[in-house]
Design a protein around this motif. Structure first.
Motif, PDB file in Angstrom:
ATOM      1  N   TYR A   1      20.720  -4.068 -11.218  1.00 40.49           N
ATOM      2  CA  TYR A   1      19.433  -3.414 -11.474  1.00 40.49           C
ATOM      3  C   TYR A   1      18.535  -3.539 -10.240  1.00 40.49           C
ATOM      4  O   TYR A   1      17.843  -2.592  -9.858  1.00 40.49           O
ATOM      5  N   PHE A   2      18.571  -4.708  -9.594  1.00 36.04           N
ATOM      6  CA  PHE A   2      17.811  -4.900  -8.353  1.00 36.04           C
ATOM      7  C   PHE A   2      18.248  -3.893  -7.294  1.00 36.04           C
ATOM      8  O   PHE A   2      17.414  -3.327  -6.582  1.00 36.04           O
ATOM      9  N   TYR A   3      19.559  -3.664  -7.162  1.00 34.97           N
ATOM     10  CA  TYR A   3      20.053  -2.707  -6.163  1.00 34.97           C
ATOM     11  C   TYR A   3      19.465  -1.311  -6.391  1.00 34.97           C
ATOM     12  O   TYR A   3      19.098  -0.624  -5.442  1.00 34.97           O
ATOM     13  N   VAL A   4      19.388  -0.898  -7.647  1.00 37.60           N
ATOM     14  CA  VAL A   4      18.810   0.415  -7.955  1.00 37.60           C
ATOM     15  C   VAL A   4      17.336   0.447  -7.577  1.00 37.60           C
ATOM     16  O   VAL A   4      16.861   1.404  -6.954  1.00 37.60           O
ATOM     17  N   LEU A   5      16.606  -0.594  -7.942  1.00 35.10           N
ATOM     18  CA  LEU A   5      15.185  -0.656  -7.592  1.00 35.10           C
ATOM     19  C   LEU A   5      14.990  -0.649  -6.080  1.00 35.10           C
ATOM     20  O   LEU A   5      14.115   0.029  -5.553  1.00 35.10           O
ATOM     21  N   TRP A   6      15.821  -1.407  -5.377  1.00 33.64           N
ATOM     22  CA  TRP A   6      15.706  -1.501  -3.920  1.00 33.64           C
ATOM     23  C   TRP A   6      15.993  -0.162  -3.253  1.00 33.64           C
ATOM     24  O   TRP A   6      15.308   0.230  -2.313  1.00 33.64           O
ATOM     25  N   ASP A   7      17.022   0.526  -3.729  1.00 31.03           N
ATOM     26  CA  ASP A   7      17.358   1.825  -3.143  1.00 31.03           C
ATOM     27  C   ASP A   7      16.228   2.843  -3.342  1.00 31.03           C
ATOM     28  O   ASP A   7      16.007   3.700  -2.489  1.00 31.03           O
ATOM     29  N   ASN A   8      15.524   2.743  -4.454  1.00 30.74           N
ATOM     30  CA  ASN A   8      14.445   3.696  -4.736  1.00 30.74           C
ATOM     31  C   ASN A   8      13.096   3.238  -4.202  1.00 30.74           C
ATOM     32  O   ASN A   8      12.126   3.989  -4.293  1.00 30.74           O
ATOM     33  N   LEU A   9      13.028   2.050  -3.647  1.00 28.69           N
ATOM     34  CA  LEU A   9      11.761   1.524  -3.134  1.00 28.69           C
ATOM     35  C   LEU A   9      11.310   2.318  -1.919  1.00 28.69           C
ATOM     36  O   LEU A   9      12.023   2.448  -0.939  1.00 28.69           O
ATOM     37  N   GLY A  10      10.142   2.882  -2.013  1.00 27.99           N
ATOM     38  CA  GLY A  10       9.577   3.645  -0.896  1.00 27.99           C
ATOM     39  C   GLY A  10       9.969   5.108  -0.878  1.00 27.99           C
ATOM     40  O   GLY A  10       9.530   5.847  -0.008  1.00 27.99           O
ATOM     41  N   ASP A  11      10.773   5.548  -1.831  1.00 28.47           N
ATOM     42  CA  ASP A  11      11.166   6.965  -1.868  1.00 28.47           C
ATOM     43  C   ASP A  11      10.135   7.798  -2.582  1.00 28.47           C
ATOM     44  O   ASP A  11       9.402   7.415  -3.384  1.00 28.47           O
TER      45      ASP A  11
ATOM     46  N   PHE B   1       0.802  -1.214   0.000  1.00 26.68           N
ATOM     47  CA  PHE B   1       0.000   0.000   0.000  1.00 26.68           C
ATOM     48  C   PHE B   1       0.840   1.271   0.000  1.00 26.68           C
ATOM     49  O   PHE B   1       0.306   2.358  -0.135  1.00 26.68           O
ATOM     50  N   SER B   2       2.147   1.131   0.167  1.00 26.58           N
ATOM     51  CA  SER B   2       2.971   2.326   0.293  1.00 26.58           C
ATOM     52  C   SER B   2       3.956   2.516  -0.856  1.00 26.58           C
ATOM     53  O   SER B   2       4.732   3.462  -0.844  1.00 26.58           O
ATOM     54  N   VAL B   3       3.957   1.633  -1.831  1.00 23.75           N
ATOM     55  CA  VAL B   3       4.841   1.791  -2.985  1.00 23.75           C
ATOM     56  C   VAL B   3       4.031   1.598  -4.265  1.00 23.75           C
ATOM     57  O   VAL B   3       2.924   1.065  -4.237  1.00 23.75           O
ATOM     58  N   GLU B   4       4.621   2.012  -5.369  1.00 24.25           N
ATOM     59  CA  GLU B   4       3.935   1.886  -6.652  1.00 24.25           C
ATOM     60  C   GLU B   4       3.904   0.431  -7.109  1.00 24.25           C
ATOM     61  O   GLU B   4       4.854  -0.320  -6.907  1.00 24.25           O
ATOM     62  N   ARG B   5       2.810   0.066  -7.723  1.00 21.81           N
ATOM     63  CA  ARG B   5       2.633  -1.311  -8.193  1.00 21.81           C
ATOM     64  C   ARG B   5       3.686  -1.683  -9.229  1.00 21.81           C
ATOM     65  O   ARG B   5       4.182  -2.804  -9.248  1.00 21.81           O
ATOM     66  N   GLU B   6       4.060  -0.747 -10.086  1.00 24.57           N
ATOM     67  CA  GLU B   6       5.068  -1.024 -11.109  1.00 24.57           C
ATOM     68  C   GLU B   6       6.399  -1.428 -10.492  1.00 24.57           C
ATOM     69  O   GLU B   6       7.073  -2.322 -10.990  1.00 24.57           O
ATOM     70  N   THR B   7       6.765  -0.760  -9.409  1.00 24.65           N
ATOM     71  CA  THR B   7       8.026  -1.084  -8.739  1.00 24.65           C
ATOM     72  C   THR B   7       7.981  -2.489  -8.167  1.00 24.65           C
ATOM     73  O   THR B   7       8.961  -3.234  -8.250  1.00 24.65           O
ATOM     74  N   VAL B   8       6.857  -2.865  -7.598  1.00 24.50           N
ATOM     75  CA  VAL B   8       6.693  -4.220  -7.056  1.00 24.50           C
ATOM     76  C   VAL B   8       6.864  -5.238  -8.172  1.00 24.50           C
ATOM     77  O   VAL B   8       7.584  -6.233  -8.016  1.00 24.50           O
ATOM     78  N   TYR B   9       6.239  -5.004  -9.312  1.00 19.02           N
ATOM     79  CA  TYR B   9       6.353  -5.935 -10.439  1.00 19.02           C
ATOM     80  C   TYR B   9       7.770  -5.958 -11.012  1.00 19.02           C
ATOM     81  O   TYR B   9       8.255  -7.011 -11.435  1.00 19.02           O
ATOM     82  N   GLU B  10       8.444  -4.813 -11.040  1.00 21.93           N
ATOM     83  CA  GLU B  10       9.815  -4.777 -11.566  1.00 21.93           C
ATOM     84  C   GLU B  10      10.755  -5.589 -10.682  1.00 21.93           C
ATOM     85  O   GLU B  10      11.609  -6.313 -11.191  1.00 21.93           O
ATOM     86  N   ILE B  11      10.610  -5.461  -9.373  1.00 22.85           N
ATOM     87  CA  ILE B  11      11.475  -6.233  -8.476  1.00 22.85           C
ATOM     88  C   ILE B  11      11.186  -7.719  -8.623  1.00 22.85           C
ATOM     89  O   ILE B  11      12.111  -8.539  -8.687  1.00 22.85           O
TER      90      ILE B  11
END
Length: 123
Positions: free
Chosen positions: A113-123, A78-88
């Protein structure tokens, strides 16, 4: 009159504050809260095992990472974008496929690529 005040002012303000709080928790909720959801540590171990070409251990780590992601996504949905969840999830699936194929270069690209997604998760 008092009920009307609560319904018109206090309840909407409380709901807005609550929703803002939920939306701001992504960074906090992605952190490990037990021994079954240490996703970042698992991917870091996986990176070392792929570099050493230890494919059995890498398969164990990628399986753990997929399970950890399933636990984390329930908290952060509920706190992050759905696209980011699917990308990870897609990245983890490609890493898993790379481990099965023993494609160390492809896996390393996906890990970074995962590291970049993880760092931006929730920002």
């Amino acid at each position: 009159m008092k009920t009307r005040f609560w319904l018109l002012y206090v309840l909407p303000i409380f709901m807005i504050i609550l929703f803002c709080a939920i939306l701001a928790t992504g960074t906090f909720l992605k952190k490990p809260m037990g021994t079954n959801d240490r996703l970042l540590e698992s991917v870091q171990k996986l990176e070392k095992e792929v570099q050493a070409k230890k494919w059995t251990e890498a398969k164990t780590q990628v399986d753990y990472a997929m399970q950890a992601w399933d636990r984390i996504v329930n908290r952060i949905q509920f706190s992050v974008e759905r696209e980011t969840v699917y990308e990870i999830l897609s990245t983890l699936a490609r890493i898993k496929g790379g481990v099965v194929a023993k494609d160390d270069k492809g896996i390393m690209a996906e890990i970074y690529y995962f590291y970049v997604l993880w760092d931006n998760l929730g920002d």
